[in-house]
Design a protein around this motif. Sequence first.
Motif, PDB file in Angstrom:
ATOM      1  N   TRP A 136     -13.464   7.454 -13.987  1.00  0.00           N
ATOM      2  CA  TRP A 136     -13.249   6.070 -14.964  1.00  0.00           C
ATOM      3  C   TRP A 136     -14.873   5.541 -14.663  1.00  0.00           C
ATOM      4  O   TRP A 136     -15.228   5.136 -15.697  1.00  0.00           O
ATOM      5  CB  TRP A 136     -12.234   4.957 -14.292  1.00  0.00           C
ATOM      6  CG  TRP A 136     -12.401   3.789 -14.577  1.00  0.00           C
ATOM      7  CD1 TRP A 136     -13.064   2.476 -14.135  1.00  0.00           C
ATOM      8  CD2 TRP A 136     -11.553   3.208 -16.066  1.00  0.00           C
ATOM      9  NE1 TRP A 136     -12.892   1.551 -15.092  1.00  0.00           N
ATOM     10  CE2 TRP A 136     -12.233   1.810 -16.179  1.00  0.00           C
ATOM     11  CE3 TRP A 136     -11.159   3.938 -16.914  1.00  0.00           C
ATOM     12  CZ2 TRP A 136     -11.793   1.234 -17.342  1.00  0.00           C
ATOM     13  CZ3 TRP A 136     -10.759   3.176 -17.949  1.00  0.00           C
ATOM     14  CH2 TRP A 136     -10.980   1.670 -18.182  1.00  0.00           C
ATOM     15  N   SER A 139     -17.260   7.259 -16.903  1.00  0.00           N
ATOM     16  CA  SER A 139     -16.860   7.356 -18.498  1.00  0.00           C
ATOM     17  C   SER A 139     -17.902   6.355 -19.062  1.00  0.00           C
ATOM     18  O   SER A 139     -18.248   5.249 -18.728  1.00  0.00           O
ATOM     19  CB  SER A 139     -15.606   6.779 -18.543  1.00  0.00           C
ATOM     20  OG  SER A 139     -15.138   6.914 -19.976  1.00  0.00           O
ATOM     21  N   ARG A 140     -17.958   6.672 -20.375  1.00  0.00           N
ATOM     22  CA  ARG A 140     -18.769   5.888 -21.382  1.00  0.00           C
ATOM     23  C   ARG A 140     -17.866   5.675 -22.480  1.00  0.00           C
ATOM     24  O   ARG A 140     -18.575   5.243 -23.526  1.00  0.00           O
ATOM     25  CB  ARG A 140     -20.097   6.486 -21.781  1.00  0.00           C
ATOM     26  CG  ARG A 140     -21.087   6.862 -20.663  1.00  0.00           C
ATOM     27  CD  ARG A 140     -22.301   7.105 -20.742  1.00  0.00           C
ATOM     28  NE  ARG A 140     -23.410   7.752 -19.778  1.00  0.00           N
ATOM     29  CZ  ARG A 140     -24.137   6.943 -19.242  1.00  0.00           C
ATOM     30  NH1 ARG A 140     -24.021   5.714 -19.666  1.00  0.00           N
ATOM     31  NH2 ARG A 140     -24.775   7.216 -18.248  1.00  0.00           N
ATOM     32  N   GLU A 141     -16.725   5.680 -22.417  1.00  0.00           N
ATOM     33  CA  GLU A 141     -15.778   5.549 -23.542  1.00  0.00           C
ATOM     34  C   GLU A 141     -15.808   3.986 -23.774  1.00  0.00           C
ATOM     35  O   GLU A 141     -16.045   3.131 -23.174  1.00  0.00           O
ATOM     36  CB  GLU A 141     -14.304   5.913 -23.050  1.00  0.00           C
ATOM     37  CG  GLU A 141     -14.023   7.258 -22.787  1.00  0.00           C
ATOM     38  CD  GLU A 141     -13.835   8.287 -23.816  1.00  0.00           C
ATOM     39  OE1 GLU A 141     -13.967   7.544 -25.229  1.00  0.00           O
ATOM     40  OE2 GLU A 141     -13.849   9.483 -23.690  1.00  0.00           O
ATOM     41  N   ILE A 142     -15.724   3.706 -25.254  1.00  0.00           N
ATOM     42  CA  ILE A 142     -15.813   2.755 -25.785  1.00  0.00           C
ATOM     43  C   ILE A 142     -14.674   1.645 -25.323  1.00  0.00           C
ATOM     44  O   ILE A 142     -14.902   0.454 -24.967  1.00  0.00           O
ATOM     45  CB  ILE A 142     -15.827   2.440 -27.328  1.00  0.00           C
ATOM     46  CG1 ILE A 142     -17.145   2.930 -27.867  1.00  0.00           C
ATOM     47  CG2 ILE A 142     -15.600   1.157 -28.094  1.00  0.00           C
ATOM     48  CD1 ILE A 142     -17.063   3.407 -29.178  1.00  0.00           C
ATOM     49  N   PHE A 143     -13.627   2.093 -25.065  1.00  0.00           N
ATOM     50  CA  PHE A 143     -12.375   1.252 -24.833  1.00  0.00           C
ATOM     51  C   PHE A 143     -12.525   0.908 -23.238  1.00  0.00           C
ATOM     52  O   PHE A 143     -12.216  -0.017 -22.742  1.00  0.00           O
ATOM     53  CB  PHE A 143     -10.931   1.888 -24.788  1.00  0.00           C
ATOM     54  CG  PHE A 143     -10.974   3.587 -23.979  1.00  0.00           C
ATOM     55  CD1 PHE A 143     -10.456   3.293 -22.680  1.00  0.00           C
ATOM     56  CD2 PHE A 143     -10.879   4.521 -24.657  1.00  0.00           C
ATOM     57  CE1 PHE A 143     -10.238   4.338 -21.886  1.00  0.00           C
ATOM     58  CE2 PHE A 143     -10.859   5.908 -23.839  1.00  0.00           C
ATOM     59  CZ  PHE A 143     -10.677   5.540 -22.501  1.00  0.00           C
ATOM     60  N   LYS A 144     -13.322   1.719 -22.417  1.00  0.00           N
ATOM     61  CA  LYS A 144     -13.535   1.228 -21.040  1.00  0.00           C
ATOM     62  C   LYS A 144     -14.537   0.197 -21.100  1.00  0.00           C
ATOM     63  O   LYS A 144     -14.324  -0.740 -20.354  1.00  0.00           O
ATOM     64  CB  LYS A 144     -14.182   2.551 -20.359  1.00  0.00           C
ATOM     65  CG  LYS A 144     -14.572   2.138 -18.782  1.00  0.00           C
ATOM     66  CD  LYS A 144     -15.681   3.053 -18.070  1.00  0.00           C
ATOM     67  CE  LYS A 144     -16.158   2.553 -16.905  1.00  0.00           C
ATOM     68  NZ  LYS A 144     -17.372   2.679 -16.726  1.00  0.00           N
ATOM     69  N   GLU A 145     -15.778   0.225 -21.879  1.00  0.00           N
ATOM     70  CA  GLU A 145     -16.600  -0.771 -22.002  1.00  0.00           C
ATOM     71  C   GLU A 145     -15.970  -1.895 -22.537  1.00  0.00           C
ATOM     72  O   GLU A 145     -16.238  -3.052 -21.989  1.00  0.00           O
ATOM     73  CB  GLU A 145     -17.895  -0.447 -22.737  1.00  0.00           C
ATOM     74  CG  GLU A 145     -18.398   0.794 -22.301  1.00  0.00           C
ATOM     75  CD  GLU A 145     -19.572   1.353 -23.298  1.00  0.00           C
ATOM     76  OE1 GLU A 145     -19.841   0.688 -24.358  1.00  0.00           O
ATOM     77  OE2 GLU A 145     -20.335   2.184 -23.014  1.00  0.00           O
ATOM     78  N   GLU A 164      -6.917   8.447 -19.683  1.00  0.00           N
ATOM     79  CA  GLU A 164      -7.758   9.102 -20.650  1.00  0.00           C
ATOM     80  C   GLU A 164      -9.361   9.399 -20.389  1.00  0.00           C
ATOM     81  O   GLU A 164     -10.095  10.056 -21.003  1.00  0.00           O
ATOM     82  CB  GLU A 164      -7.881   8.167 -21.856  1.00  0.00           C
ATOM     83  CG  GLU A 164      -6.324   8.068 -22.477  1.00  0.00           C
ATOM     84  CD  GLU A 164      -5.882   9.563 -23.005  1.00  0.00           C
ATOM     85  OE1 GLU A 164      -6.681  10.294 -23.679  1.00  0.00           O
ATOM     86  OE2 GLU A 164      -4.771   9.757 -22.745  1.00  0.00           O
ATOM     87  N   THR A 165      -9.716   9.061 -19.050  1.00  0.00           N
ATOM     88  CA  THR A 165     -11.097   9.137 -18.719  1.00  0.00           C
ATOM     89  C   THR A 165     -11.026  10.410 -17.647  1.00  0.00           C
ATOM     90  O   THR A 165     -12.429  10.649 -17.525  1.00  0.00           O
ATOM     91  CB  THR A 165     -11.792   8.150 -18.327  1.00  0.00           C
ATOM     92  OG1 THR A 165     -11.130   7.533 -17.115  1.00  0.00           O
ATOM     93  CG2 THR A 165     -11.786   6.985 -19.306  1.00  0.00           C
TER      94      THR A 165
END
Length: 190
Positions: A136, A139-145, A164-165
């Motif tokens: 987590w 992660s650089r996922e947009i939803f994480k940001e 998902e990460t």
Amino acid sequence: MSKKQYTKPPLPLDEQAQLLLDRGLKGISKEDLIQKLENINYYRLRGYTYPYQNNYVDNTPFFPNSKWEFIWNDYIFDSKLRNLVTDALGHIEVSLRTQLELEMSLAHGSRWYTDLTLAYDEDLFNKNLDELNGHWNRSREIFKEHYESEYDTSYPPPAWMIFETTTFGTVSKIYSNIKKEQTVTRIRFC
């Protein structure tokens, strides 16, 4: 008993190709073989030449009727089969991951993966949670940001986000440590 040291030197592509040709490979020019070896490691290709060579004698000569076409057809078949299996496994992975996240969240809350009482082994639980959090955090996922900019991060993210990460290997380890009476039996393949 001590083992012998591996001492074979690396060979340039033209020498790799010549080695195969000297061993009796037919049906391909040296230039074309070099071109194939530029993209397929000799060691990987060896797995496909093996059935066409006498591997019980020095220099492993090719059997008289062996041709490059046979080796190449085996390689292409294996590549296509691997792609089909990988695609199918991808669908299975997404389905299992989704069902685990959903069913466990419905049964135990959105942050069920942080609940030690659901686990068999506390040490494994802590290792898995560290691994999950590490994925987590990287992660650089947009939803994480979005989650981190909009929500109180003193609370861990819900399972459907954090899972998902991470890798399927981590998901699998977490699942295997869930007490069987806590697991959900409605998980099904797509």
